[in-house]
Design an enzyme around this catalytic site. Structure first.
Site, PDB file in Angstrom:
ATOM      1  N   PHE A 107       0.855  -1.183   0.000  1.00 38.42           N
ATOM      2  CA  PHE A 107       0.000   0.000   0.000  1.00 38.42           C
ATOM      3  C   PHE A 107       0.901   1.248   0.000  1.00 38.42           C
ATOM      4  CE2 PHE A 107      -3.124   2.900   2.040  1.00 38.42           C
ATOM      5  CZ  PHE A 107      -4.236   2.599   1.280  1.00 38.42           C
ATOM      6  N   ARG A 130     -12.198  -3.197  -7.804  1.00 33.89           N
ATOM      7  CA  ARG A 130     -11.955  -4.104  -6.703  1.00 33.89           C
ATOM      8  C   ARG A 130     -13.288  -4.485  -6.069  1.00 33.89           C
ATOM      9  NH1 ARG A 130      -8.003  -2.148  -1.948  1.00 33.89           N
ATOM     10  NH2 ARG A 130      -9.888  -0.963  -1.586  1.00 33.89           N
ATOM     11  N   TYR A 136     -11.011  -0.694  10.594  1.00 40.75           N
ATOM     12  CA  TYR A 136     -12.237  -0.210   9.928  1.00 40.75           C
ATOM     13  C   TYR A 136     -12.586  -0.970   8.664  1.00 40.75           C
ATOM     14  CZ  TYR A 136      -8.676   2.700   7.535  1.00 40.75           C
ATOM     15  OH  TYR A 136      -7.564   3.142   6.863  1.00 40.75           O
ATOM     16  N   LYS A 137     -11.778  -1.989   8.314  1.00 35.35           N
ATOM     17  CA  LYS A 137     -12.068  -2.765   7.101  1.00 35.35           C
ATOM     18  C   LYS A 137     -12.915  -3.980   7.489  1.00 35.35           C
ATOM     19  CE  LYS A 137      -8.212  -0.654   4.779  1.00 35.35           C
ATOM     20  NZ  LYS A 137      -6.800  -0.661   4.430  1.00 35.35           N
ATOM     21  N   ASP A 191       1.871  -5.887   7.714  1.00 31.85           N
ATOM     22  CA  ASP A 191       0.687  -5.052   7.721  1.00 31.85           C
ATOM     23  C   ASP A 191      -0.519  -5.958   7.432  1.00 31.85           C
ATOM     24  OD1 ASP A 191      -1.436  -3.308   7.215  1.00 31.85           O
ATOM     25  OD2 ASP A 191      -0.104  -1.740   6.477  1.00 31.85           O
TER      26      ASP A 191
HETATM   27  C1  LIG Z   1      -6.055   0.507   4.525  1.00 32.87           C
HETATM   28  C2  LIG Z   1      -4.580   0.381   4.665  1.00 32.87           C
HETATM   29  C3  LIG Z   1      -3.830   1.374   5.330  1.00 32.87           C
HETATM   30  C4  LIG Z   1      -4.510   2.623   5.849  1.00 32.87           C
HETATM   31  O1  LIG Z   1      -3.705   3.355   6.702  1.00 32.87           O
HETATM   32  P1  LIG Z   1      -4.338   4.563   7.526  1.00 32.87           P
HETATM   33  O2  LIG Z   1      -3.221   5.051   8.339  1.00 32.87           O
HETATM   34  O3  LIG Z   1      -5.491   4.016   8.301  1.00 32.87           O
HETATM   35  O4  LIG Z   1      -4.836   5.574   6.560  1.00 32.87           O
HETATM   36  C5  LIG Z   1      -2.477   1.165   5.470  1.00 32.87           C
HETATM   37  N1  LIG Z   1      -1.874   0.053   4.971  1.00 32.87           N
HETATM   38  C6  LIG Z   1      -2.577  -0.898   4.320  1.00 32.87           C
HETATM   39  C7  LIG Z   1      -1.879  -2.115   3.808  1.00 32.87           C
HETATM   40  C8  LIG Z   1      -3.950  -0.766   4.145  1.00 32.87           C
HETATM   41  O5  LIG Z   1      -4.652  -1.691   3.490  1.00 32.87           O
END
Ligand SMILES: *Cc1c(COP(=O)(O)O)cnc(C)c1O
Length: 434
Positions: free
Chosen positions: A141, A394, A244-245, A219
């Site tokens: 990401f 997606r 939050y996912k 992560d």
């Molecule tokens: C959704 C996601 C994030 C989001 O990071 P925030 O700090 O909450 O904005 C980070 N890394 C990955 C791999 C994600 O899927």
């Protein structure tokens, strides 16, 4: 947007796959969990396929909000800090530990995923003094890449970030193994990658990192809540992830971090703030870190948002992570079969691994008109996916509330969009949040 055509919303009993969807739903032991979430009665036809970006609202979260705002904040005021607020992030961390195969005292809820990644990556890079490389891949990401790059810069550019190239879908496992060497301080990867859904084997990559004497930071944002994870058994050092996912904690709910017990006394949180102090309420002028996982805290937590996480965790715990993985794999499998039959002939390419053990809970489809098709799906077909530039649609299949019939109907609506040319009525401009 000019005039958008009207498309058939289904259901589609005459199209192949309908009976299969029906029987898969009939035999789905998790089907009832859908009723623990809010579905808007004013939008009965909307199919939500974005639970991997923002999970649905658990009904129980509304009661938590009421109790928290009216009673704890409204009546309890400052007293509520001693009535459950101060320890809440540790208590929720312990609940999360059960979901990711960690021990109690190894996980806390804290800050955002980006900030937690910074704290742990910085701690790890400093903890492996004399090594100069941080290894990741190009499927990660973007925020993870930015943070890791920033860690190198903050350490005076003594560390360089090596971004191992992939084919865009599968994790470049062999190339990573070649890249991880005795100069590597840290390996940091997404367990399930955000675009293709490729899912790494935590245990084998962790072993590779350890053989070279490096630390590894996972992560878990796109896998927590849908894939069984055994951080302890795998020997993983560090992890972060979103709530939050698939955990349905609410928009922007605080993230979590994991530091295995052995490392907690060896690593230092670069944000030396008062919640990580040994005696925060003595208000001493010098910093002394507390023992244990709490030293990775920064400052005061957003309690309202933090408290909502529990409602989501309860639903996941009740369903059971093994059952959730089973249904998630069946959902992605069914979607891929439907893609092959109905969407591949219309120019959609599968950008997700075929091997179910290497897949997360979302499926990516590439199409040269992906952005206009996405708009038509939202605007005319009432299917909410998300779009990832430049050409990726997606489809997140959250097993707690997505049915097999949702998948069947959504695929048929996408087919309708393209066959009727509905997407051609939409413009090719993009807003800031997709
Ligand atoms: C959704 C996601 C994030 C989001 O990071 P925030 O700090 O909450 O904005 C980070 N890394 C990955 C791999 C994600 O899927």
């Amino acid at each position: 947007m000019t005039e958008a055509g009207h498309i058939e919303l289904g259901p589609f009993p005459d199209r192949p796959g309908y009976a299969t969807a029906q029987s898969l739903d009939d035999n789905d032991h998790l089907a009832g969990f859908r009723h623990r979430f809010f579905f808007d009665p004013e939008e009965p036809d909307m199919i939500y396929l974005d639970g991997n970006s923002l999970g649905r609202l658990p009904l129980a979260a509304r009661e938590v909000t009421e109790r928290l705002v009216d009673e704890q904040w409204g009546r309890g005021l400052i007293r509520s800090w001693n009535d459950g607020w101060w320890d809440l992030q540790v208590r929720l961390g312990d609940r999360l530990a059960g979901i990711i195969g960690a021990k109690s005292g190894e996980v806390i809820v804290s800050d955002s995923t980006s900030v937690n990644l910074y704290k742990l990556a910085m701690a790890a890079a400093r903890g492996r003094n004399g090594r100069h490389k941080i290894v990741t891949d190009d499927l990660n990401f973007p925020t993870d890449l930015y943070v890791l790059d920033g860690v190198g810069q903050a350490l005076g550019d003594a560390h360089r970030l090596e971004v191992v190239a992939s084919n865009g879908v599968e994790g470049p496992v062999d190339a990573l193994e070649r890249s991880i060497d005795e100069d590597t301080a840290l390996v940091s990867l997404s367990h399930t990658v955000f675009k293709s859904g490729y899912t790494y084997d935590i245990e084998s990559l962790t072993e590779t990192a350890h053989r070279a004497g490096a630390l590894i930071l996972w992560d878990l944002s796109h896998s927590v809540g849908v894939i069984p994870i055994s951080l302890g058994e795998s020997g993983a050092d560090l992890a972060v992830g979103c709530t939050y996912k698939y955990l349905n904690g609410g928009p922007g709910s605080p993230a979590f971090l994991y530091v295995c017990e052995e490392l907690q006394s060896q690593l230092e949180n670069p944000i030396t703030a008062w919640w990580g102090h040994a005696r925060p309420f003595d208000f001493e002028l010098g910093f002394e870190p507390v023992e244990g996982i709490r030293r990775f805290h920064s400052g005061t937590m957003p309690i309202v948002s933090l408290a909502l996480i529990e409602a989501g965790l309860n639903v996941v715990a009740d369903a059971g992570i093994v059952a959730l993985r089973g249904k998630s794999q069946a959902l992605t499998q069914f979607l891929i079969e439907q893609w092959e039959e109905h969407l591949q002939p219309l120019g959609f390419e599968l950008a997700t691994p075929l091997d179910p053990s290497r897949r997360g809970s979302h499926v990516s489809l590439g199409h040269e008109e992906a952005w206009r098709i996405t708009q038509a799906m939202i605007g005319a077909a009432q299917v909410l996916p998300d779009f990832r530039a430049p050409d990726n649609i997606r489809l997140g299949l959250a097993p707690l509330y997505t049915s097999f019939m949702d998948v069947h109907t959504a695929v048929q609506r996408i087919r309708e969009v393209v066959e009727t040319g509905t997407h051609l009525h939409f413009e090719d401009d993009r807003p800031s949040v997709t």
